[in-house]
Design a protein around this motif. Structure first.
Motif, PDB file in Angstrom:
ATOM      1  N   ILE A   1      43.666 -86.513  44.734  1.00 28.94           N
ATOM      2  CA  ILE A   1      44.277 -87.553  43.898  1.00 28.94           C
ATOM      3  C   ILE A   1      45.675 -87.118  43.460  1.00 28.94           C
ATOM      4  N   ASP A   2      46.638 -88.014  43.653  1.00 31.87           N
ATOM      5  CA  ASP A   2      48.006 -87.785  43.202  1.00 31.87           C
ATOM      6  C   ASP A   2      48.480 -88.956  42.363  1.00 31.87           C
ATOM      7  N   ARG A   3      49.256 -88.659  41.332  1.00 27.23           N
ATOM      8  CA  ARG A   3      49.963 -89.722  40.610  1.00 27.23           C
ATOM      9  C   ARG A   3      51.284 -89.964  41.317  1.00 27.23           C
TER      10      ARG A   3
ATOM     11  N   PHE B   1      47.966 -94.319  41.191  1.00 26.22           N
ATOM     12  CA  PHE B   1      47.216 -93.138  41.628  1.00 26.22           C
ATOM     13  C   PHE B   1      46.758 -93.344  43.070  1.00 26.22           C
TER      14      PHE B   1
ATOM     15  N   GLU C   1      45.079 -96.706  46.924  1.00 27.36           N
ATOM     16  CA  GLU C   1      46.010 -96.591  45.820  1.00 27.36           C
ATOM     17  C   GLU C   1      45.678 -97.633  44.754  1.00 27.36           C
TER      18      GLU C   1
ATOM     19  N   ARG D   1      44.890 -90.156  34.332  1.00 26.20           N
ATOM     20  CA  ARG D   1      44.189 -89.276  35.275  1.00 26.20           C
ATOM     21  C   ARG D   1      42.786 -88.938  34.792  1.00 26.20           C
TER      22      ARG D   1
ATOM     23  N   ASP E   1      51.476 -97.365  36.299  1.00 25.62           N
ATOM     24  CA  ASP E   1      50.620 -96.239  36.681  1.00 25.62           C
ATOM     25  C   ASP E   1      50.118 -96.440  38.102  1.00 25.62           C
TER      26      ASP E   1
ATOM     27  N   TYR F   1      44.436 -91.952  46.144  1.00 26.03           N
ATOM     28  CA  TYR F   1      43.330 -91.141  46.663  1.00 26.03           C
ATOM     29  C   TYR F   1      43.539 -90.985  48.169  1.00 26.03           C
TER      30      TYR F   1
END
Length: 211
Positions: free
Chosen positions: A206-208, A195, A182, A17, A193, A197
């Motif tokens: 932004i999310d994981r 992420f 993404e 992040r 990983d 947007y």
């Protein structure tokens, strides 16, 4: 070997992040440049997904020709199947599969037609053979044989041999205005990983995501 036995570990690195810029276009540009520098085949190739009137999804590979904060640009025959589907449903999905770098980028957005001036400018920059091919192919229509397509191409090549190829009014392009992006980076033990947007008014959230 069974298909279910085909697997490998993803070991090229992670995505954290703290490393993410506020604007997804910055990360996309960085990843694209790395894909180009790595010598990947067709690094600008992307899957374009559309949906027809019955809800049936379709996908095809198209080359990205430009991108900026306004969106992602590609060109096509306006009589093609993809163009007909976009006319009915402007929502669209793009996917960049950079497998050697263990990366993927998935984009959702809304497709808007480019202006005639934008399309003409790009068309004039294409190699002459590509310009002629745009005239020769009635994209997505049924062909009796490949010879028919090749014959039409040779006929037009002879016709335009002495001058410029005129701009075809049935040829155009789209700008995909992004609603989400993404970024996927492969990780060991399938702990990839991801992420996401998502646009919220004038900024990005932004999310994981779990792999």
């Amino acid at each position: 070997m069974e298909l279910s036995d085909i697997r490998r570990e993803y070991t090229r690195g992670g995505l954290r992040r703290r490393d993410l810029p506020e604007q997804p276009i910055e990360l996309f540009n960085h990843w694209l440049q790395q894909a180009i520098e790595a010598g990947l085949t067709d690094p600008t190739a992307m899957t374009v997904a559309t949906v027809d009137a019955t809800g049936q999804p379709f996908q095809r590979i198209v080359l990205l020709k430009h991108f900026d904060q306004q969106g992602f640009v590609f060109y096509t025959n306006l009589g093609s199947r993809k163009a007909a589907q976009i006319e009915q449903n402007h929502k669209i999905s793009l996917h960049f599969p950079w497998h050697p770098l263990e990366r993927q980028v998935h984009i959702t957005g809304v497709a808007e037609k480019l202006t005639t001036l934008e399309v003409m400018k790009y068309f004039s920059s294409r190699p002459k053979e590509s310009q002629i091919a745009a005239w020769a192919s009635k994209q997505s229509s049924r062909l009796t044989a490949r010879q028919a397509l090749e014959g039409k191409f040779m006929e037009l090549k002879k016709k335009f041999s002495a001058g410029e190829v005129p701009f075809p009014t049935f040829w155009g392009g789209y700008r995909v205005r992004v609603t989400s992006m993404e970024f996927w980076q492969g990780g060991e033990h399938r702990l990839h990983d991801r992420f996401l947007y998502e646009r919220e008014d004038d900024h990005w959230h932004i999310d994981r995501l779990a792999p």
